[in-house]
Design a protein around this motif. Sequence first.
Motif, mmCIF file in Angstrom:
data_model
loop_
_atom_site.group_PDB
_atom_site.id
_atom_site.type_symbol
_atom_site.label_atom_id
_atom_site.label_comp_id
_atom_site.label_asym_id
_atom_site.label_seq_id
_atom_site.Cartn_x
_atom_site.Cartn_y
_atom_site.Cartn_z
ATOM 1 N N PHE A 5 51.406 93.459 56.316
ATOM 2 C CA PHE A 5 52.373 92.382 56.127
ATOM 3 C C PHE A 5 51.654 91.260 55.402
ATOM 4 C CE2 PHE A 5 54.134 94.424 59.905
ATOM 5 C CZ PHE A 5 55.485 94.480 59.579
ATOM 6 N N LEU A 6 52.296 90.696 54.431
ATOM 7 C CA LEU A 6 51.742 89.568 53.701
ATOM 8 C C LEU A 6 52.718 88.424 53.819
ATOM 9 C CD1 LEU A 6 49.338 88.872 51.871
ATOM 10 C CD2 LEU A 6 50.752 89.502 49.934
ATOM 11 N N ASN A 7 52.214 87.250 54.147
ATOM 12 C CA ASN A 7 53.097 86.102 54.344
ATOM 13 C C ASN A 7 52.523 84.906 53.608
ATOM 14 O OD1 ASN A 7 55.016 84.352 55.239
ATOM 15 N ND2 ASN A 7 54.695 84.742 57.391
ATOM 16 N N ASP A 9 53.185 80.705 53.087
ATOM 17 C CA ASP A 9 53.934 79.557 53.590
ATOM 18 C C ASP A 9 54.155 78.549 52.478
ATOM 19 O OD1 ASP A 9 51.634 78.009 53.369
ATOM 20 O OD2 ASP A 9 51.117 78.205 55.467
ATOM 21 N N SER A 10 54.736 77.423 52.819
ATOM 22 C CA SER A 10 55.114 76.431 51.817
ATOM 23 C C SER A 10 53.914 75.803 51.118
ATOM 24 C CB SER A 10 55.972 75.340 52.461
ATOM 25 O OG SER A 10 55.238 74.711 53.491
ATOM 26 N N ASN A 11 52.739 75.876 51.713
ATOM 27 C CA ASN A 11 51.533 75.310 51.098
ATOM 28 C C ASN A 11 50.766 76.351 50.298
ATOM 29 O OD1 ASN A 11 51.925 72.741 52.097
ATOM 30 N ND2 ASN A 11 50.857 73.186 53.992
ATOM 31 N N ASN A 12 51.408 77.463 50.008
ATOM 32 C CA ASN A 12 50.809 78.560 49.252
ATOM 33 C C ASN A 12 49.604 79.162 49.946
ATOM 34 O OD1 ASN A 12 52.701 78.373 47.165
ATOM 35 N ND2 ASN A 12 51.533 76.736 46.214
ATOM 36 N N SER A 13 49.500 78.966 51.241
ATOM 37 C CA SER A 13 48.469 79.640 52.006
ATOM 38 C C SER A 13 48.975 81.046 52.304
ATOM 39 C CB SER A 13 48.195 78.920 53.316
ATOM 40 O OG SER A 13 47.694 77.641 53.063
ATOM 41 N N THR A 14 48.085 81.981 52.260
ATOM 42 C CA THR A 14 48.477 83.365 52.466
ATOM 43 C C THR A 14 47.645 83.956 53.594
ATOM 44 O OG1 THR A 14 48.952 83.589 50.118
ATOM 45 C CG2 THR A 14 48.692 85.607 51.349
ATOM 46 N N PHE A 15 48.289 84.735 54.408
ATOM 47 C CA PHE A 15 47.551 85.507 55.384
ATOM 48 C C PHE A 15 48.179 86.882 55.456
ATOM 49 C CE2 PHE A 15 50.884 83.684 57.982
ATOM 50 C CZ PHE A 15 51.241 84.721 58.823
ATOM 51 N N SER A 16 47.416 87.827 55.920
ATOM 52 C CA SER A 16 47.942 89.182 56.031
ATOM 53 C C SER A 16 47.586 89.759 57.384
ATOM 54 C CB SER A 16 47.409 90.075 54.907
ATOM 55 O OG SER A 16 46.009 90.180 55.002
ATOM 56 N N LEU A 17 48.395 90.694 57.789
ATOM 57 C CA LEU A 17 48.170 91.418 59.033
ATOM 58 C C LEU A 17 48.193 92.892 58.677
ATOM 59 C CD1 LEU A 17 48.059 91.590 62.169
ATOM 60 C CD2 LEU A 17 50.550 91.630 62.113
ATOM 61 N N TYR A 18 47.128 93.589 59.009
ATOM 62 C CA TYR A 18 47.047 95.015 58.719
ATOM 63 C C TYR A 18 47.020 95.772 60.030
ATOM 64 C CZ TYR A 18 45.415 99.532 57.096
ATOM 65 O OH TYR A 18 45.303 100.870 56.855
ATOM 66 N N LEU A 19 47.963 96.674 60.186
ATOM 67 C CA LEU A 19 48.035 97.515 61.380
ATOM 68 C C LEU A 19 47.867 98.963 60.947
ATOM 69 C CD1 LEU A 19 51.208 95.902 62.967
ATOM 70 C CD2 LEU A 19 48.837 95.414 63.537
ATOM 71 N N GLU A 20 47.108 99.708 61.725
ATOM 72 C CA GLU A 20 46.899 101.108 61.386
ATOM 73 C C GLU A 20 46.997 101.950 62.645
ATOM 74 O OE1 GLU A 20 43.634 103.953 59.155
ATOM 75 O OE2 GLU A 20 43.274 101.820 59.301
ATOM 76 N N GLN A 42 56.733 83.610 63.163
ATOM 77 C CA GLN A 42 56.402 82.603 64.175
ATOM 78 C C GLN A 42 54.936 82.188 64.073
ATOM 79 O OE1 GLN A 42 58.486 80.960 66.273
ATOM 80 N NE2 GLN A 42 60.026 81.974 65.033
ATOM 81 N N ALA A 43 54.050 83.122 63.772
ATOM 82 C CA ALA A 43 52.638 82.785 63.594
ATOM 83 C C ALA A 43 52.461 81.853 62.409
ATOM 84 C CB ALA A 43 51.815 84.060 63.406
ATOM 85 N N ALA A 44 53.180 82.108 61.319
ATOM 86 C CA ALA A 44 53.098 81.235 60.143
ATOM 87 C C ALA A 44 53.582 79.830 60.482
ATOM 88 C CB ALA A 44 53.920 81.822 58.998
ATOM 89 N N ILE A 45 54.653 79.734 61.241
ATOM 90 C CA ILE A 45 55.176 78.425 61.658
ATOM 91 C C ILE A 45 54.161 77.706 62.538
ATOM 92 C CG2 ILE A 45 56.942 77.310 63.092
ATOM 93 C CD1 ILE A 45 58.887 79.515 62.034
ATOM 94 N N SER A 46 53.544 78.435 63.456
ATOM 95 C CA SER A 46 52.543 77.830 64.345
ATOM 96 C C SER A 46 51.333 77.329 63.564
ATOM 97 C CB SER A 46 52.095 78.847 65.399
ATOM 98 O OG SER A 46 53.162 79.162 66.248
ATOM 99 N N LEU A 47 50.880 78.092 62.587
ATOM 100 C CA LEU A 47 49.751 77.659 61.768
ATOM 101 C C LEU A 47 50.098 76.411 60.964
ATOM 102 C CD1 LEU A 47 48.455 81.105 60.476
ATOM 103 C CD2 LEU A 47 47.293 79.565 62.069
ATOM 104 N N GLU A 48 51.288 76.373 60.409
ATOM 105 C CA GLU A 48 51.717 75.188 59.659
ATOM 106 C C GLU A 48 51.824 73.980 60.581
ATOM 107 O OE1 GLU A 48 52.911 72.779 56.482
ATOM 108 O OE2 GLU A 48 51.826 74.682 56.583
ATOM 109 N N ASN A 49 52.370 74.164 61.774
ATOM 110 C CA ASN A 49 52.462 73.060 62.731
ATOM 111 C C ASN A 49 51.076 72.550 63.113
ATOM 112 O OD1 ASN A 49 55.229 72.990 62.796
ATOM 113 N ND2 ASN A 49 55.427 74.252 64.626
ATOM 114 N N ALA A 50 50.130 73.438 63.292
ATOM 115 C CA ALA A 50 48.767 73.021 63.622
ATOM 116 C C ALA A 50 48.174 72.189 62.497
ATOM 117 C CB ALA A 50 47.897 74.244 63.898
#
Length: 76
Positions: A5-7, A9-20, A42-50
């Motif tokens: 999963f690639l996400n 946010d509004s600040n152009n920060s990117t994070f990914s989650l890889y599950l196998e 929800q994780a993206a929202i929490s990171l932005e709130n932090a």
Amino acid sequence: MGLTFLNCDSNNSTFSLYLENNLTTGVFTSDRLQVLKLLIAQAAISLENARLYERLADYSEILERKVDGCLSANQL
């Protein structure tokens, strides 16, 4: 089977989650994928709130120093 999963946010920060999962087939059902997407959002929202709370704390500290400086200058 790998799933990424690639996400962004509004600040152009990117994070990914890889599950196998190589042990069991059919683990990533559509219902489970929906739950994972919700959790990632929800994780993206929490990171932005932090980030926002950290900026707020910085601004608050700056403002307190400025007010203290003005009060000290007025007492002289």
